[in-house]
Design an enzyme around this catalytic site. Structure first.
Site, mmCIF file in Angstrom:
data_model
loop_
_atom_site.group_PDB
_atom_site.id
_atom_site.type_symbol
_atom_site.label_atom_id
_atom_site.label_comp_id
_atom_site.label_asym_id
_atom_site.label_seq_id
_atom_site.Cartn_x
_atom_site.Cartn_y
_atom_site.Cartn_z
ATOM 1 N N ASP A 373 9.000 -7.821 -71.206
ATOM 2 C CA ASP A 373 8.779 -7.333 -70.073
ATOM 3 C C ASP A 373 7.486 -7.517 -69.222
ATOM 4 O O ASP A 373 6.541 -7.581 -70.033
ATOM 5 C CB ASP A 373 9.260 -5.749 -69.935
ATOM 6 C CG ASP A 373 10.669 -5.513 -70.061
ATOM 7 O OD1 ASP A 373 11.544 -6.413 -69.800
ATOM 8 O OD2 ASP A 373 10.959 -4.470 -70.769
ATOM 9 N N THR A 375 6.287 -5.328 -66.395
ATOM 10 C CA THR A 375 5.784 -3.981 -65.621
ATOM 11 C C THR A 375 5.411 -3.212 -67.057
ATOM 12 O O THR A 375 6.299 -2.624 -67.930
ATOM 13 C CB THR A 375 6.561 -3.599 -64.787
ATOM 14 O OG1 THR A 375 6.784 -4.578 -63.914
ATOM 15 C CG2 THR A 375 5.849 -2.219 -64.248
ATOM 16 N N THR A 634 11.196 -10.517 -66.147
ATOM 17 C CA THR A 634 10.833 -9.458 -65.194
ATOM 18 C C THR A 634 12.167 -9.498 -64.163
ATOM 19 O O THR A 634 12.622 -10.537 -63.660
ATOM 20 C CB THR A 634 9.583 -9.721 -64.495
ATOM 21 O OG1 THR A 634 9.281 -8.859 -63.600
ATOM 22 C CG2 THR A 634 9.466 -11.095 -64.141
#
Length: 1041
Positions: A373, A375, A634
């Site tokens: 990922d 974030t 993402t």
């Protein structure tokens, strides 16, 4: 009926069982709690003392007896017990005593190490155990579910596991999977109102829809509840108690019986260690199976010993058969593997990676691709709104901290005031959406004058993106609390963020003079997802215009401009609607979502900056050097993802073609994906299903994949990956349960550190396995070939006794291998490809280039086992060299004796009965051979530290690089020397005698072994260099082609 009515009474502990029939105020009063502040820390501690920890008490922990029996009854001890029995039969009480001590010691060491390892795993599992968000003194805290007490105020959201039985008092689209209790697969929609009791006063568990039950899982929405029962008082606790009290009667599962011979054999095999289903790693199961193979070889060698002696039974022949059997078994190897695993688990925890499943210790070092990922993992997860685009005008956000009083929002260089926003309808709606389409909250400093930093800073609670938007609204004095107070609006419903739809909508109602309501719909999400719900937009004059291609193009250009700066871009829209009824509307979050999310008016965009972690770029670089490809998955726009991927090095110059949107990737067939020269490195607007598809594509290419995830919907991707890695800080309980490893800091660098640690563990296992097994080979060669050396009576001398063999395996090798298990990682451990992938990469290079594409054949499978061809060649080379030198020393020593090589009685000198006049020289020769092999195996421990590097002249050959191993070698030599010089111990136990000039043989043998090892490593280095040069030339030709 009486039993049912009894449920509505208070139990012995004073807790009521009928809270689902009570108003929330009654429950609050009953449990003496506060809906807003919860309990104080002191009160919570008192209730833990009163009610106990929130556990079912069914986990008996690690069973001492099971661990003990497993270490007592195993293939290795089976051989030793047979040897003990045989020693007793021939009345060799000395050898029998030593074997009994070895069995007891080996079992005790294995038991202690495995029991410690099991307890370590159990302790670490608690670190990744389910947690609960409770309110203590008005502040939300994340605690272990074990610490939840009756009266606690608990907040739950999608993906959470309910920590205890809760009486819900606030629900927003809350649905819970209660299949655990009811068997129903459909989630249950929850309410906060009290239920009305039927005539008999009893409501079944499945119908208590204002309760959330312990161990069930939130599938949608969020809510808050009061803890009304913990531990065995919960519904699932009552079931557990019934099972515990009733035993397994009627619940035992029986396997289908197959009465054939094949079925009987298969059932027996499945119960054997290494074949039955256990929590052991593949390596440990392989070692168990290897032990059975060695057991078979042991029997064959014992038969060979009797055959070589013309099947004549004698005590000496029987004892030598025992010695040969003992020689083939690496007694200390399983124990050292267990220690290595235990140390690895603790070391991983120090690297911020909590191991939930032991198998991941091996797997993490084999990873070829990491799908991460963005974030919070590659970036800091500390988001700040930086720029706004509202009805065609740009707004710059000043201030970077979470403190909304630090900075503001500027238009044309001038900060916006409250008056400016009140006069501008568009700005008013824009900041209202930022504040109200939002579930985050900000808390002002408790005491700005305090010296305690935690009391002087602003804190944000909720999703980082929503916290950033809430800070943005607060900067212009339009925070959520202020707006709710000012507008006197009532929350109606929330269409929660959906990873597939990529948008979220909230609905508020404002009452008017007629008693009806004005409904305000607020939406935020991905631009394309918001535009598809919009029929109008605001122009620069603040007028609403019909949606057309011009606004779509302008908003797309504005979004790309923000995304090019590395900003995460969200679109904002709203709608006002008059509601004619005097009753608030009720919406179903599934069936009504399409109706709610339509006819919106698009307002603008907000760009949120989430800076990359300072360590991400270096960690990605290390991955590249280690032959590991990093993929970013993402939900952000492709431009934003590209900017961040370029900053941290996932994308190199000229690799923009490796950025795919999820829509494009998902619409490709497997054949089209497999035909791609290289899979995407960045997947934007990614959904959980896209992650699963990427993992499957990598698996078809023979890759070993690690996948990160934090949400409930990430569970399938975590399960499909070879190593699922969940986020410990922001991850849901469902994601943690689906993973093998949980990161305690959500940091990508911790993944890389875990890979490094996994490689170190495997490398060290290879080192001490090489030491153990080559020692076994050397002993077998010396003893089996030594059968050919016979005395004047035609009986074999037997170059080594069973006690000497046990000493070499347990005392000489085990400490050396324990030190090798703690060896530091080689400096280049992250500078070569993952194990087993070299052949696959060469095969793929040929296909990608078109060179030999038609004759390349299927991709080779990665050989990830320890027992590779190269490893076995090393084992037999070093073992053969050491065994030969030991046997030659025995022959030379005896040949130089007064009676010559064949002048002594083999029968008299083969056992422990020491006749000095006849057997002194034989015992001295046996002692010399023993010391030669002992010293070589000690030195071989240092030799095993590096596969190809020089033992004497390598970059880390100085003892300071492993003082523990150095002193283990010195200590091993000294303590073995005592077995030669202590009277009685040398002749009666070890069947050896102190010698003189033969020390020259010991020294010469060690020198020859080191010289042979150095030459062997030199050849390996040269072959590796030629191989690399050939690959380099081949790769260059492929590129040219």
């Amino acid at each position: 009926m009486a039993a049912k009515k009894q449920l509505n009474q208070a139990g012995d502990d004073g807790l009521r069982n009928d809270t689902y029939l009570l108003d929330v105020e009654e429950v609050v009063q009953h449990l003496d709690t506060n809906l807003e502040k919860g309990l104080t820390a002191d009160e919570a501690q008192k209730r833990i003392s009163k009610y106990g920890e929130n556990t079912l008490g069914m986990d008996a922990g690690v069973s001492i007896w099971k661990v003990f029996i497993a270490n007592l009854i195993n293939p290795m001890n089976f051989v030793l017990i047979l040897a003990l029995a045989l020693s007793c039969i021939v009345k060799d009480w000395v050898q029998a005593s030593v074997l009994a001590v070895v069995i007891a010691t080996n079992t005790a060491i294995g038991f202690a190490q495995e029991y410690s390892s099991e307890n370590t795993m159990a302790a670490l599992k608690k670190l990744s155990a389910p947690t609960a968000t409770v309110y203590r003194s008005g502040k939300p805290e994340t605690i272990s579910s074990r610490e939840v007490v009756p009266g606690d105020i608990v907040a739950v959201e999608e993906g959470d596991q309910i920590p205890a039985d809760l009486r819900l008092f606030e629900v927003v689209n809350l649905e819970i999977d209660e299949m655990l209790l009811t068997g129903e697969s459909m989630p249950v929609r929850k309410i906060a109102d009290p239920l009305v009791a039927p005539s008999d006063g009893y409501i079944s568990v499945g119908d208590r829809i204002n309760l959330a039950f312990s161990s069930t899982t939130v599938t949608r929405g969020r809510g808050k509840g009061i803890v009304v029962a913990t531990a065995l008082r919960t519904e699932v606790g009552r079931i557990a108690k019934l099972l515990n009290d009733g035993g397994n009667a009627g619940g035992q599962e029986f396997e289908e019986k197959d009465d054939t011979t094949k079925g009987t054999i298969l059932r027996f095999i499945r119960k054997l260690p290494g074949f039955k289903k256990t929590n052991k790693t593949p390596l440990q199961r392989t070692l168990d199976r290897m032990m059975f193979l060695l057991l078979a070889i042991c029997v064959v060698l014992a038969v060979f010993v009797f055959w070589s002696n013309d099947w004549e039974w004698s005590e000496s022949v029987a004892l030598y058969a025992v010695a040969v059997g003992v020689a083939i078994i690496p007694e200390g190897l399983p124990a050292v593997v267990t220690v290595t695993m235990a140390v690895g688990v603790r070391s991983m925890a120090k690297q911020k990676a909590v191991v939930r499943k032991l198998v991941s210790l091996e797997a993490i070092g084999m990873v070829t691709n990491i799908c991460s990922d963005k974030t919070g993992t590659l970036t800091e997860g500390k988001m700040t709104a930086k720029e706004c685009w509202v009805a065609g005008q740009s707004l710059i956000v000043e201030g970077t901290s979470i403190d909304p009083t630090n900075g503001g929002v500027a238009r044309d260089g001038k900060l916006l005031t409250t008056e400016d926003i009140e006069k501008d309808r568009v700005l008013n709606e824009y900041f209202s959406c930022a504040a109200l389409c939002n579930q985050a909250s900000l808390t002002a400093p408790e005491d700005p004058t305090s010296t305690d930093l935690s009391k002087t800073t602003w804190t944000g609670i909720g999703d980082p993106t929503e916290v950033a938007l809430q800070v943005l609204a607060h900067r212009v004095h339009m925070g959520k609390p202020d707006l709710l107070e000012k507008l006197k609006c009532t929350f109606v419903a929330e269409m929660a963020f959906d990873p597939t739809l990529k948008r979220m909508t909230t609905i508020y109602a404002i009452s008017n003079k007629e008693g009806t309501y004005q409904l305000k719909y607020h939406m935020k999400g991905a631009l394309e997802r918001v535009l598809e719900c919009s029929t109008g937009y605001y122009d620069s004059e603040g007028n609403v215009q019909d949606m057309d291609n011009s606004i779509v193009e302008r908003s797309q250009q504005a979004m790309e401009a923000l995304a090019d700066k590395g900003l995460r871009v969200l679109a904002i829209a709203h709608r006002d609607e008059q509601h004619g009824s005097k009753d608030l509307p009720v919406y179903d979050v599934v069936s009504d979502r399409h109706h709610v999310e339509q006819n919106m008016t698009f307002i603008g965009l907000v760009g949120i900056y989430d800076p990359p972690r300072a360590t991400s770029a270096s960690a990605v670089k290390v991955c590249g050097e280690a032959g590991i490809d990093v993929h970013m998955a993402t939900g952000d726009h492709a431009k934003t993802a590209t900017a961040i991927a370029q900053q941290i090095g996932i994308l190199k110059p000229g690799q923009d073609h490796l950025v795919y949107t999820a829509n494009r990737f998902d619409n490709m067939t497997d054949a089209e994906i497999d035909a791609m020269p290289q899979l995407p490195l960045v997947l934007a607007r990614c959904s959980p299903e896209t992650k699963v598809k990427l993992v499957a594509a990598l698996h078809r290419r023979g890759k070993f994949v690690a996948m990160t995830g934090d949400g409930t919907n990430d569970a399938p991707a975590l399960k499909s990956a070879d190593v699922g890695i969940a986020m410990g800080l922001m991850g849901s309980d469902v994601a943690k349960e689906a993973s093998e490893i949980v990161l305690t800091d959500d940091n990508f660098q911790s993944i890389v550190a875990a890979v490094r640690e996994g490689r170190r563990i495997f490398a060290n296992i290879c080192k001490f396995s090489l030491n153990f097994l080559s020692g076994n080979v050397s002993e077998v060669i010396s003893m089996v070939v030594g059968l050919a050396i016979r005395g004047s009576d035609g009986a074999a001398y037997f170059p080594m006794s069973a006690i000497q063999v046990l000493w070499l395996n347990m005392i000489t090798s085990s400490p050396i291998c324990l030190c090798l298990a703690r060896e530091l990682a080689a400096k280049d451990i992250m500078q070569h490809p993952p194990r087993g992938q070299r052949a696959i990469k060469e095969h793929q290079d040929r296909i990608d280039s078109g060179v030999d594409a038609g004759t390349a054949g299927p991709a080779p499978k990665a050989n990830t086992s320890i027992f590779t061809k190269r490893f076995m060649v090393d084992v037999f080379f070093y073992g053969t060299l050491a065994g030969t030198l030991s046997l030659v020393s025995f022959i030379i020593s005896l040949a130089a004796a007064p009676k010559g090589l064949h002048g002594y009685s083999g029968d008299l000198c083969a056992g422990h009965d020491y006749i000095e006049s006849e057997c002194k020289e034989v015992f001295q020769a046996r002692g010399a051979a023993f010391m030669v092999l002992n010293t070589i195996l000690l030195v071989h421990g240092w030799n095993c530290r590096r596969e190809k590097e020089s033992t004497l002249f390598g970059y880390d050959s100085h003892p300071k690089n492993n003082w523990a191993l150095f002193w283990a070698i010195v200590g091993g030599f000294v303590i073995t020397l005592l077995t030669l010089v202590i009277p009685g111990l040398n002749t009666k136990v070890f069947s050896q005698e102190m010698f003189g000039w033969e020390w020259g043989l010991v020294a010469a043998s060690v020198v020859i072994f080191l010289a042979g090892s150095e030459l062997y490593k030199l050849v390996k280095r040269n072959l590796a260099r030629k191989r690399d040069l050939k690959r380099s030339v081949s790769h260059d030709s492929i590129e040219i082609a």
